[in-house]
Design an enzyme around this catalytic site. Structure first.
Site, PDB file in Angstrom:
ATOM      1  N   LEU A  82       0.956  -0.988   0.005  1.00 34.62           N
ATOM      2  CA  LEU A  82      -0.025  -0.006   0.030  1.00 34.62           C
ATOM      3  C   LEU A  82       0.767   1.356   0.049  1.00 34.62           C
ATOM      4  O   LEU A  82       0.666   2.001   0.901  1.00 34.62           O
ATOM      5  CB  LEU A  82      -0.862   0.111   1.110  1.00 34.62           C
ATOM      6  CG  LEU A  82      -2.120  -0.639   0.704  1.00 34.62           C
ATOM      7  CD1 LEU A  82      -2.945  -0.949   2.224  1.00 34.62           C
ATOM      8  CD2 LEU A  82      -2.935   0.105  -0.271  1.00 34.62           C
ATOM      9  N   HIS A 111       4.437   5.538   1.776  1.00 31.77           N
ATOM     10  CA  HIS A 111       3.308   4.546   2.285  1.00 31.77           C
ATOM     11  C   HIS A 111       2.071   5.241   2.478  1.00 31.77           C
ATOM     12  O   HIS A 111       2.005   6.544   2.907  1.00 31.77           O
ATOM     13  CB  HIS A 111       3.639   3.695   3.667  1.00 31.77           C
ATOM     14  CG  HIS A 111       2.958   2.694   3.754  1.00 31.77           C
ATOM     15  ND1 HIS A 111       1.471   2.743   4.304  1.00 31.77           N
ATOM     16  CD2 HIS A 111       3.219   1.366   3.780  1.00 31.77           C
ATOM     17  CE1 HIS A 111       1.118   1.392   4.512  1.00 31.77           C
ATOM     18  NE2 HIS A 111       1.928   0.691   4.043  1.00 31.77           N
ATOM     19  N   HIS A 112       0.758   4.834   2.105  1.00 31.42           N
ATOM     20  CA  HIS A 112      -0.370   5.401   2.281  1.00 31.42           C
ATOM     21  C   HIS A 112      -0.710   5.917   3.910  1.00 31.42           C
ATOM     22  O   HIS A 112      -1.453   6.535   3.956  1.00 31.42           O
ATOM     23  CB  HIS A 112      -1.419   4.419   1.663  1.00 31.42           C
ATOM     24  CG  HIS A 112      -2.547   5.198   0.958  1.00 31.42           C
ATOM     25  ND1 HIS A 112      -3.022   6.479   1.317  1.00 31.42           N
ATOM     26  CD2 HIS A 112      -3.284   4.783  -0.119  1.00 31.42           C
ATOM     27  CE1 HIS A 112      -3.934   7.010   0.618  1.00 31.42           C
ATOM     28  NE2 HIS A 112      -3.985   5.980  -0.424  1.00 31.42           N
ATOM     29  N   CYS A 113      -0.024   5.084   4.628  1.00 27.36           N
ATOM     30  CA  CYS A 113      -0.322   5.541   6.201  1.00 27.36           C
ATOM     31  C   CYS A 113       0.355   6.881   6.221  1.00 27.36           C
ATOM     32  O   CYS A 113       0.097   7.421   7.346  1.00 27.36           O
ATOM     33  CB  CYS A 113       0.179   4.489   7.121  1.00 27.36           C
ATOM     34  SG  CYS A 113       1.720   4.308   7.245  1.00 27.36           S
ATOM     35  N   ASN A 117      -4.006  11.429   6.507  1.00 29.67           N
ATOM     36  CA  ASN A 117      -5.080  10.903   5.594  1.00 29.67           C
ATOM     37  C   ASN A 117      -6.357  11.751   5.755  1.00 29.67           C
ATOM     38  O   ASN A 117      -6.805  11.577   7.106  1.00 29.67           O
ATOM     39  CB  ASN A 117      -5.420   9.566   5.499  1.00 29.67           C
ATOM     40  CG  ASN A 117      -4.324   8.583   4.510  1.00 29.67           C
ATOM     41  OD1 ASN A 117      -4.585   8.401   3.439  1.00 29.67           O
ATOM     42  ND2 ASN A 117      -3.297   8.120   5.430  1.00 29.67           N
TER      43      ASN A 117
END
Length: 463
Positions: free
Chosen positions: A23, A136-138, A299
């Site tokens: 991800l 990383h999407h986090c 996010n």
């Protein structure tokens, strides 16, 4: 904020649940040559990364999810462990470049280090080179990541993005809570009515999202994924898209999603599948980020789950249906439910939300087929170390049974589409990209020959 939110941590949990998932989100910049040497590039990058401390931090995880992961300074941080150099066989073409991007994006980032990488890619034709940046999407959503990446250019581009980020509207319920007793009863009644209407919309949105996720979609594009990827991309002039917008009173996002719909329709037909009403239920992220939060690395998104009309054969009707469904979805409660759910989750004990997210991730999701995310990019051409960025392609990951994803990014005078797909099941990723370009060209041709008079619609790159 040094701790991950529930949404941020959910991207880590998705990797924990499925070993085939990586991800990371990415951006591929194709740059005029020649490429700088490694020492000069590292020196320039180090200077530009200095204002953002997140690039030098890693995650500290708590055992058994007893607490939210926390960002801490990495005492062993070494820039050289995050910047890699690779070359294509000269002269490298676009297909070879995209094949390499698919391979690099499939590799997971090392959680023992700061969660990002930069790949310098040499050997492109015409002395060009490229940079692939992975986060990383986090660590960030698409808008935050785009602003971070633009910050690596030679000049600050914070005021040059394609559209202003919508300011998140403050809940009227908050003013009721803070205000105590109001002198004017009519104002209190109006506020209470607005709060109740919001609750009703959120409840309706919850039922719509639940129905969308739980209802199986009739598509081969949903199912288990492998650990290999394919990547392809499309590029269309923004002027062409805006012409369609003006002619038919729709948004750039409407045109982009209508083009995606036509391309998926053609792929389904060539696979021998009949396009149905629910064959392309699509996760459309919606930014909740305000202008004041552009520098925050986290996010901030909600979602919509519209059925894109792959069952509609007529291109113009398809565009109008997309516009209508997105308008209804925006006015409905799906976004409100997503916002409310995240707000509640962030107030609950982390072990409880981590357990719930892990359980949901393990359920076989068969209702949603793909994800289509649209991010406003720089309006003016960027430069990196005095060299023009010629193209800027987005990359979004696949997970949770979604075998394809489409990321859209505006840059300078063009709109870019990046398609990431599962290698084993979606051999026609290149066809999806070409189909998007053909679909936009078809809408442009229709707009030139149809004589309709409509008011000029607002052009926006944010849903």
């Amino acid at each position: 904020m040094n701790h991950l939110t529930t949404l941020d941590a959910g991207f880590l949990k998705a990797e924990d649940v499925d070993r085939h998932v990586s991800l990371a989100i990415g951006a591929l910049a194709v740059i005029e040559g020649p490429a700088p040497d490694q020492e000069a590039f590292l020196s320039s990058l180090a200077q530009r990364l200095r204002p953002c401390t997140r690039f030098g931090q890693r995650l500290r995880l708590r055992p058994f999810d007893l607490g939210a992961p926390k960002w801490v300074d990495d005492p062993d941080f070494d820039l050289g462990r995050h910047v890699w150099r690779i070359a294509l066989p000269r002269p490298g073409n676009e297909d070879q470049l995209f094949e390499l991007i698919a391979d690099l994006m499939a590799r997971r980032l090392d959680r023992g280090r700061p969660l990002w990488e930069v790949w310098v890619i040499e050997g492109l034709a015409d002395s060009k080179w490229a940079i692939l940046t992975k986060l990383h999407h986090c660590m960030a959503d698409g808008i935050a990541a785009t602003h971070l990446l633009a910050g690596l250019s030679d000049e600050s581009m914070s005021d040059s993005f394609a559209s202003n980020i919508h300011t998140t509207m403050q809940s009227q319920s908050a003013s009721v809570r803070r205000g105590g007793f109001r002198v004017n009863p009519s104002e209190a009644l109006t506020a209470s009515t607005a709060v109740m209407a919001g609750i009703v919309r959120a409840a309706k949105g919850a039922s719509e999202i639940a129905a969308g996720v739980l209802s199986p979609a009739a598509s081969s594009l949903n199912g288990p994924i492998s650990d290999l990827r394919r990547y392809s991309a499309a590029k269309v002039p923004l002027a062409d898209v805006e012409q369609v917008c003006r002619k038919f009173d729709v948004t750039i996002n409407d045109v982009a999603l209508a083009a995606i719909t036509e391309s998926y329709r053609n792929v389904l037909i060539q696979r021998g599948e009949r396009p149905r009403f629910d064959s392309l239920r699509t996760l459309v992220p919606v930014s909740t980020r305000s202008n004041s939060a552009l520098s925050k690395t986290d996010n901030r998104v909600s979602l919509m789950l519209p059925n894109l009309p792959v069952d509609q054969e007529n291109p113009l009707q398809r565009l109008r249906i997309v516009h209508s469904r997105l308008t209804r979805a925006k006015a409905g409660g799906q976004r409100q439910f997503g916002n409310t759910l995240m707000a509640i989750a962030n107030r609950l004990p982390f072990p409880m939300t981590a357990w719930a997210v892990g359980l949901l991730m393990r359920l076989p999701q068969r209702g949603v087929v793909t994800v289509a995310t649209n991010v406003p990019g720089p309006r003016r051409p960027l430069q990196i170390m005095g060299r023009r960025v010629l193209d800027l392609y987005p990359v979004s990951p696949i997970a949770m049974q979604l075998r394809t994803s489409v990321a859209m990014l505006s840059y300078a005078d063009d709109l870019y589409f990046g398609i990431l797909a599962d290698y084993d099941v979606v051999a026609d990723a290149g066809q999806l990209a070409r189909g998007i370009e053909d679909a936009v060209a078809r809408l442009v041709a229709i707009s030139k020959r149809r004589k309709v008079t409509r008011r000029r619609g607002a052009l926006s790159l944010v849903v």
